[in-house]
Structure formats: C-alpha cells, structure tokens
Design an enzyme around this catalytic site. Structure first.
Site, PDB file in Angstrom:
ATOM      1  N   GLU A  14      73.908  62.761   7.047  1.00  0.00           N
ATOM      2  CA  GLU A  14      72.706  63.355   6.502  1.00  0.00           C
ATOM      3  C   GLU A  14      71.857  63.968   7.625  1.00  0.00           C
ATOM      4  OE1 GLU A  14      70.609  60.387   4.350  1.00  0.00           O
ATOM      5  OE2 GLU A  14      72.200  60.114   2.879  1.00  0.00           O
ATOM      6  N   ASP A  51      58.871  59.812   4.508  1.00  0.00           N
ATOM      7  CA  ASP A  51      59.272  59.202   5.948  1.00  0.00           C
ATOM      8  C   ASP A  51      58.544  58.635   6.647  1.00  0.00           C
ATOM      9  OD1 ASP A  51      61.613  60.982   5.708  1.00  0.00           O
ATOM     10  OD2 ASP A  51      60.545  62.828   6.261  1.00  0.00           O
TER      11      ASP A  51
END
EC number: 4.2.1.20
Length: 278
Positions: A50, A61
C-alpha cells in the site's frame, strides 16, 4: 477481471498462509529514496504494497503517518509523481500488487477519469479511499471497477451487521478491517477481538479480510495473521524510516535498510502464523 491482488491472494491461499501487507507514504522522505524503499519491500517479504498519497488534511492518519505525508509534500511529492513512483517500481516488478491509499480530494482535483486511466497504465491494482462511503460509489468506486482497479473498502469495529452489506456491496480485492476505533498507530490490536470481527465479516463475503491499525511487532503480526487473510503494517515502518533520518529530516545510508530489515522481521511473523481456515 482478475487483478494482481486476486492472483496474489489465490497464490497465498494455495500456500496456506496469510499476506503481509506494508504501507509507506509516497515520496517520504524524498521521491528517489521512496522508490528505493518500495523496490526493497518484496525482497524483504511484502506480499502486497500500500502506498499513501500525500494529502495536507488527513483524517484517519495518526501523527507518524501525518508527519510522513508532510515530509513527502515538503520534498515536492504530488499525485502525478506518486503514479511515476509506481511506474518506476513496475520496471522491475510486474507481480507485486500495488494499492494506493488516501483521500478523494487530490483525485477529484486531478480528474477522476484521467486519474483512473493514468493509475491503471502506471501499474496500480487497487484503491483505498477512506473518506468515500458506499453512498458515493458513483464518484469513484464504480468508475474504478470499470477501469479494472479493485476498490477496497474499510470495515471498522463500529460497522455492524446492518451496515456491513452496504460496505461490502462493491468492494473487491480484499476487505480492510480496521482493528481499533481511532487513528493509525494509536493502540495495539487485540487478536481475540479481531478473530471475532473477521469471522463476522466472512459471514457476509468470500473476499480475503486483511487487518490493519495497531500491528507493530512480529508477534502481533503473527497473532493477527492467524485469524485473518492478511496483516497490514504501516506506522511501525514509517517510524523506522523516520528514525533513520538525519537532524534535517533527510535520508541517510541507513534509511532503506532500516525499513527493509523491519519488513523482513514482520514478514517472518506473518509467515509463522498458522493457516487461516476458509
């Protein structure tokens, strides 16, 4: 349509083991070093890669991956250069699946049709776009599938049985189960809770289920991989990269090897897990 992702999971199923999925931010700490690192991942044991698309305003995040995105943007990384990174990787590797992970805004600005065409020709296999729910499938999911890309959806601890069918409806490649409630790198994954969640998701789909968020050590990776079709590690690899940089945040002679060595250790953890019962 059979993608590299479908092929890889079929191969791993035949081998009786789970996938080790790595995440790193495109362009961190700079485009050239980032390409070197990505190229080193398959040799170190990564089965699926990824690659984060740097964005100024991420939501899912944690601090480590946010900082990686900012380092990449500061080094001049763009979505176009992210696709160039994939092209560079594909010169030497036509087998390892590549998934781009990020947010819809940069793709929208780039232009959906242009992005999908460029991504496919660059060698991208799938997309994880964390801020596009199933209700917005016409925006990107359905066009991506039409272009021959897998659209991988996130399921979370709060995705109940009523919601799950909608989440899975147009998902392909694999399902990404977020093992914790919160941002990346915030807590450790609980393997017993993950086991129950994976079993529940598998009652709704035949797709492989990979588990991410909260996996930092070979031991945790092994425990998660024994319950899921794949274990995803991002923050720990991003931290290894960051810790190898100099005081100005630039790559050093240790940067590529620091990520590669941790990747190899985590891969051994995943490969040591017992086979997942289908």
């Amino acid at each position: 349509m059979t993608t590299r992702i479908d092929t890889r999971f079929a191969e791993l199923a035949e081998q009786g083991r789970s996938a080790f999925v790595t995440f790193l931010m495109a362009g961190d700490p700079d485009p050239a070093t980032s390409l070197e690192i990505i190229k080193a991942l398959p040799k170190s044991g990564a089965d699926v890669i990824e690659i984060g698309m740097p964005f100024t305003d991420p939501m899912a995040d944690g601090p480590s991956i946010q900082a990686a995105g900012l380092r990449a943007l500061k080094a001049g990384m763009t979505l176009k250069k992210t696709l160039d990174l994939v092209r560079g990787f594909r010169k030497d590797d036509d087998a390892t699946p590549i998934v781009l992970m990020g947010y819809y805004n940069p793709i929208y600005i780039y232009g959906v049709d242009k992005f999908l065409g460029d991504a496919k020709s660059a060698g991208v296999d799938g997309l994880i776009i964390v801020d596009l729910p199933p209700e917005e499938d016409d925006e990107l999911c359905l066009p991506a599938m039409k272009a021959g890309l897998n659209f991988i959806r996130l399921a979370t601890p709060t995705t109940d049985d009523k919601r799950l069918p909608a989440v899975l409806a147009n998902t392909s490649g694999f399902v990404y189960y977020v093992s914790i409630t919160g941002i990346t790198g915030a807590a450790a994954a609980d393997s017993s809770a993950v086991s129950e969640a994976v079993a529940r998701i598998k009652r709704h789909t035949k797709l492989p289920v990979c588990v991410g968020f909260g996996i930092r050590t070979p031991e945790t990776a092994r425990a998660i991989a024994s319950h899921a079709n794949g274990a995803v590690v991002g923050t720990a690899l991003v931290d290894a990269l960051r810790n190898s940089l100099d005081a100005e945040g630039r790559a050093t002679g240790k940067t590529v090897s620091a990520v590669a060595e941790l990747t190899a250790a985590l891969a051994q953890g995943v490969k040591g897990a017992r086979a997942v019962a289908e």
